[in-house]
Motif scaffolding. Structure first.
Motif, short mmCIF file in Angstrom:
data_model
loop_
_atom_site.label_atom_id
_atom_site.label_comp_id
_atom_site.label_asym_id
_atom_site.label_seq_id
_atom_site.Cartn_x
_atom_site.Cartn_y
_atom_site.Cartn_z
N TYR A 177 0.81 -1.59 -0.49
CA TYR A 177 -0.23 -0.07 0.04
C TYR A 177 0.97 1.34 0.05
CZ TYR A 177 -3.83 -2.67 0.89
OH TYR A 177 -5.19 -3.61 0.96
N ARG A 178 2.25 0.87 0.49
CA ARG A 178 3.04 1.94 0.50
C ARG A 178 2.47 3.71 1.22
NH1 ARG A 178 8.01 1.08 -1.47
NH2 ARG A 178 7.92 -1.28 -2.54
N PRO A 179 2.03 3.66 2.33
CA PRO A 179 1.67 4.42 3.16
C PRO A 179 2.72 5.76 3.76
CG PRO A 179 2.14 2.75 4.57
CD PRO A 179 2.86 2.19 3.52
N ASP A 180 2.16 6.61 4.19
CA ASP A 180 2.83 8.00 4.13
C ASP A 180 3.54 7.36 5.73
OD1 ASP A 180 2.08 9.40 2.17
OD2 ASP A 180 0.45 9.17 3.02
N VAL A 181 2.89 7.22 6.38
CA VAL A 181 3.42 6.48 7.98
C VAL A 181 2.60 4.95 7.86
CG1 VAL A 181 3.09 7.27 10.26
CG2 VAL A 181 2.79 9.12 8.76
N ALA A 182 3.67 4.20 8.69
CA ALA A 182 4.01 3.11 9.69
C ALA A 182 3.75 3.11 11.17
CB ALA A 182 4.53 2.15 8.41
N LEU A 183 2.18 2.85 11.96
CA LEU A 183 2.59 2.66 13.11
C LEU A 183 2.36 1.99 13.51
CD1 LEU A 183 2.35 5.06 15.16
CD2 LEU A 183 -0.45 5.08 15.37
N VAL A 217 8.46 5.02 9.51
CA VAL A 217 7.47 4.78 10.64
C VAL A 217 7.71 5.00 12.31
CG1 VAL A 217 8.80 2.14 12.10
CG2 VAL A 217 8.95 2.54 8.69
N ALA A 218 6.69 5.33 13.02
CA ALA A 218 6.95 5.16 14.76
C ALA A 218 6.04 4.43 15.23
CB ALA A 218 5.32 6.71 13.90
N ILE A 219 6.49 4.19 16.23
CA ILE A 219 6.64 3.03 16.71
C ILE A 219 5.40 3.45 18.13
CG2 ILE A 219 7.31 1.85 18.77
CD1 ILE A 219 8.20 0.68 15.90
N LEU A 220 4.36 2.57 18.42
CA LEU A 220 3.03 3.00 19.08
C LEU A 220 3.73 1.58 20.49
CD1 LEU A 220 -0.48 3.83 19.43
CD2 LEU A 220 -0.60 1.91 18.79
N THR A 221 3.43 2.39 22.16
CA THR A 221 4.24 1.59 22.65
C THR A 221 3.47 2.55 23.82
OG1 THR A 221 6.81 1.54 23.54
CG2 THR A 221 6.10 3.90 23.30
N THR A 222 3.92 1.74 25.22
CA THR A 222 3.42 2.22 26.74
C THR A 222 5.22 2.61 27.17
OG1 THR A 222 4.46 -0.27 27.57
CG2 THR A 222 1.83 0.05 26.75
N PHE A 223 4.37 3.56 28.57
CA PHE A 223 5.23 4.10 28.72
C PHE A 223 7.16 3.59 29.77
CE2 PHE A 223 7.35 6.86 32.58
CZ PHE A 223 7.94 8.37 31.94
N GLY A 224 6.92 2.52 29.86
CA GLY A 224 8.15 1.71 30.62
C GLY A 224 8.79 0.53 29.07
N ASP A 225 8.32 0.88 28.00
CA ASP A 225 9.71 0.60 26.92
C ASP A 225 10.49 1.84 26.21
OD1 ASP A 225 8.29 -2.05 26.56
OD2 ASP A 225 6.38 -1.14 24.95
N ASP A 226 10.56 2.84 26.18
CA ASP A 226 11.38 3.48 26.15
C ASP A 226 13.52 2.70 26.19
OD1 ASP A 226 10.93 4.18 29.12
OD2 ASP A 226 11.72 6.40 29.26
#
Length: 217
Positions: A46-52, A78-87
């Motif tokens: 699909y070649r999106p603008d953003v892969a979340l 590419v952006a990562i969807l995460t939780t606070f403890g995963d930094d």
């Protein structure tokens, strides 16, 4: 229109994130994946603008999937969807060229702002995560802040202005508008900043801007 691929193995999380993103008329979720391998396949199809991408997924985690997407299709942010403890995974993400870390539990407005930032060529760290990362970096001693300030001194006044706005998460277009310059000039400044400061990408530049005390808000 910003076209987004959303990947998370939790159907309810996907539904919630999609509902938030689609409140913005400029964002469209064009595909959804339940694991890392499927995310790669759909990104290339699909070649999106953003892969979340969720950071924790079966078959392949979000960081590994993101790295593959970037290698195969560098134009996809590419952006990562995460939780606070995963930094703790941030350093790995920086090396792979991932542009953003967005919190699942954060303010919905931050999620939308992050998608806009990375789609526009910027970098984005959720404010809570950025504050924690910078705090941890500084807790190792004053030497990091001192070194960052010394590096920044090598920049011209204009490059320092660009680095400050880059650190605030602005895209090249937004920086150009803020400074009254053309976008091509800003691209040149960003390239010069990365080269002169020996940085891999915009996220590293954003962190350096924070360490050097350029970001006051």
């Amino acid at each position: 229109m910003i076209r987004v691929l959303l990947a998370d193995d939790d159907v309810m999380i996907r539904a919630g994130v999609r509902a938030i993103l689609t409140t913005d008329p400029d964002i469209e979720v064009i595909a959804e994946a339940g694991d890392g391998r499927e995310a790669i396949e759909l990104a290339l199809a699909y070649r999106p603008d953003v892969a979340l991408l969720d950071i924790r997924m079966p078959r392949l985690d979000g960081l590994a999937a993101g790295a593959e997407i970037i290698r195969a299709a560098p134009a996809i942010a590419v952006a990562i969807l995460t939780t606070f403890g995963d930094d703790a995974y941030l350093a790995r993400a920086l090396d792979d060229g991932i542009r953003g870390f967005l919190l699942k539990s954060g303010d919905p407005r931050e999620l939308i702002a992050g998608v806009h930032a990375v789609a526009g060529g910027g970098a984005y760290l959720a404010p809570k995560m950025a504050a924690r990362v910078i705090s941890e970096l500084r807790s190792t001693g004053l030497s990091r802040a001192t070194a960052a300030r010394a590096k920044v001194k090598a920049l011209t006044d204009r490059e320092r202005d660009v680095l400050t706005l880059l650190g605030a998460g602005l895209s090249n277009t937004q920086i150009a508008n803020r400074l009254g310059l053309v976008e091509g000039t800003i691209k040149g400044h960003v390239s010069a900043i990365l080269t002169r400061l020996d940085l891999r990408n915009r996220v590293q530049a954003a962190i350096l801007a924070h360490e050097a005390g350029l970001i006051t808000e």
